[in-house]
Design an enzyme around this catalytic site. Structure first.
Site, PDB file in Angstrom:
ATOM      1  N   LYS A  35       0.847  -1.210   0.000  1.00 28.37           N
ATOM      2  CA  LYS A  35       0.000   0.000   0.000  1.00 28.37           C
ATOM      3  C   LYS A  35       0.875   1.250   0.000  1.00 28.37           C
ATOM      4  CE  LYS A  35      -0.376  -0.268   4.999  1.00 28.37           C
ATOM      5  NZ  LYS A  35      -1.213  -0.151   6.167  1.00 28.37           N
ATOM      6  N   TYR A 261      16.310  29.725   6.210  1.00 28.58           N
ATOM      7  CA  TYR A 261      15.136  30.484   6.662  1.00 28.58           C
ATOM      8  C   TYR A 261      15.135  30.645   8.179  1.00 28.58           C
ATOM      9  CZ  TYR A 261      12.768  30.248   2.130  1.00 28.58           C
ATOM     10  OH  TYR A 261      12.428  30.410   0.817  1.00 28.58           O
TER      11      TYR A 261
HETATM   12  C1  LIG Z   1      -3.507  -4.792   8.156  1.00 27.73           C
HETATM   13  C2  LIG Z   1      -2.038  -4.662   7.948  1.00 27.73           C
HETATM   14  N1  LIG Z   1      -1.312  -5.777   7.808  1.00 27.73           N
HETATM   15  C3  LIG Z   1       0.028  -5.721   7.614  1.00 27.73           C
HETATM   16  C4  LIG Z   1       0.694  -4.521   7.582  1.00 27.73           C
HETATM   17  C5  LIG Z   1       2.193  -4.496   7.414  1.00 27.73           C
HETATM   18  O1  LIG Z   1       2.776  -4.018   8.582  1.00 27.73           O
HETATM   19  P1  LIG Z   1       4.361  -3.827   8.697  1.00 27.73           P
HETATM   20  O2  LIG Z   1       4.683  -2.793   7.669  1.00 27.73           O
HETATM   21  O3  LIG Z   1       4.573  -3.311  10.069  1.00 27.73           O
HETATM   22  O4  LIG Z   1       4.955  -5.129   8.404  1.00 27.73           O
HETATM   23  C6  LIG Z   1      -0.034  -3.347   7.722  1.00 27.73           C
HETATM   24  C7  LIG Z   1       0.695  -2.055   7.679  1.00 27.73           C
HETATM   25  O5  LIG Z   1       0.371  -1.055   8.166  1.00 27.73           O
HETATM   26  C8  LIG Z   1      -1.430  -3.413   7.925  1.00 27.73           C
HETATM   27  O6  LIG Z   1      -2.167  -2.309   8.083  1.00 27.73           O
END
Ligand SMILES: Cc1ncc(COP(=O)(O)O)c(C=O)c1O
Length: 366
Positions: A35, A261
């Site tokens: 994602k 800045y």
């Molecule tokens: C539902 C879910 N599963 C797995 C993951 C993966 O987590 P990580 O990046 O800590 O391995 C996430 C990441 O936010 C998540 O929201």
């Protein structure tokens, strides 16, 4: 010559991390979490760079659509499920696996026409973000199994504190999940990166048969440690992203001169300042403070002053011999994103997700 900040993606490192996680997961199936543009690394580059993953997970329908539009055929899990019947129709057309975490989604699935969807029923075992109450699992399972749109029902939960291996919350969450899954014969999924690497046995990854277990690594795939006290390299991981740029100016300053800045940083003696072509417009956060390490020509120098949109300043020190055009690493090899993030009290997830891809990146094949 394009001299702005850009990322370099090492597919060899991605595959190394994937293999390490596969071993740590005891052969369980891997759902790679890609994602948020694969945590800033590039959705398609990473999806194509993981040929052995069993599935991919995204948070949004738009991310799933992008994957399908570009020919990615792996199963795709939609981690937040859908919000409207229209979204459900699109998700089913894209052949997504759906997470169901509320009644609205269950009602929509019951109203949908025949299909062969895979549904992950998400149970809230204590994180109190997404998920149904453990007491409601039997009712949801019974109703989902009657849905014409659904072929396979699976169970999942998410751990809120697995990155702290001393925190008893994870044990409580795992106990609750074990209870609801006790009579469940289908596939299950619990472990994120921290759980794979820190709670493997408790998550069942050491059991002789892991064929019905799915793990969901995100951050560790990218070579970054989920634990605050360790860097990826401590765990055998390799950073996939290098965020790099170049010096575009060299500026001698006198003792007491203010830089940047607001003049928040003043030279404590005559020195030489390097101006780097990288700023918050590229994803190098403005909240990183003076003193944050930056690599210039293989040596570490401190960030000084406020980060601008396109530029930042480093103190190269008296007698520095650097020239405009010399290479700069903002994070990556030899300068872990975890270490940079710690300078501002944040986590590497935020840094890597924030790169803006203002300049095209470079992909180094495996
Ligand atoms: C539902 C879910 N599963 C797995 C993951 C993966 O987590 P990580 O990046 O800590 O391995 C996430 C990441 O936010 C998540 O929201």
């Amino acid at each position: 010559m394009s001299f702005g900040a850009r990322i370099r993606i090492r597919l060899g490192a991605l595959q190394h991390n994937f293999s390490l996680l596969k071993v740590a997961a005891g052969g369980a199936r891997i759902c790679s979490v890609i994602k948020a543009n694969a945590f800033g690394h590039g959705l398609l580059v990473v999806a194509r760079g993981l040929p052995d993953t069993d599935s991919l997970a995204v948070a949004r329908l738009s991310e799933a659509r992008m994957l399908r539009d570009h020919g990615i055929e792996k199963p795709i899990v939609l981690l937040a499920g859908v919000l409207t019947p229209d979204d459900l129709r699109h998700a089913l057309n894209l052949d997504c696996e759906l997470v169901v975490h509320n009644r609205l989604q269950l009602d929509m699935l019951e109203a949908a026409g025949p299909g062969s969807a895979t549904v992950w029923l998400k149970v809230d075992t204590g994180m109190h973000r997404l998920g149904i109450d453990p007491d409601d699992v039997d009712e949801y399972l019974a109703r989902l199994r009657r849905c014409r749109a659904v072929r396979d029902v699976r169970l999942m939960t998410h751990l809120g504190n697995a990155d702290n291996t001393a925190d008893p919350t994870t044990t409580l969450q795992l106990q609750r999940f074990t209870r609801v899954a006790a009579d469940f014969a289908g596939d299950t999924s619990v472990a994120n990166s921290a759980a794979i690497l820190g709670w493997g046995e408790a998550c069942g990854l050491a059991s002789p048969d892991t064929s019905k277990i799915w793990v969901r690594p995100g951050i560790a795939l990218y070579g970054i440690s989920p634990f605050s006290a360790q860097c990826g390299a401590d765990l055998g991981l390799q950073p996939v992203m290098e965020f790099e740029s170049r010096l575009i100016a060299i500026k001698p300053v006198k003792n007491g001169d203010a830089v940047g800045y607001g003049g928040t940083w003043k030279a404590n003696g005559d020195t030489i300042i390097g101006i780097v072509s990288a700023g918050y417009g590229d994803g190098y956060p403005r909240f990183l403070p003076s003193g944050t390490p930056i690599r210039v020509n293989d040596r570490r120098v401190p960030l000084v002053g406020i980060v601008s949109m396109d530029m930042l300043a480093v103190d190269l020190g008296q007698g520095a011999t650097e020239r405009p055009g010399d290479p700069v690493v903002l994070w990556g090899n030899e300068l872990p994103a975890e270490e940079v993030a710690a300078c501002a009290g944040t986590i590497a997830y935020q840094l890597i997700c924030g790169v803006t891809h203002r300049e095209p990146g470079e992909v180094i094949p495996a």
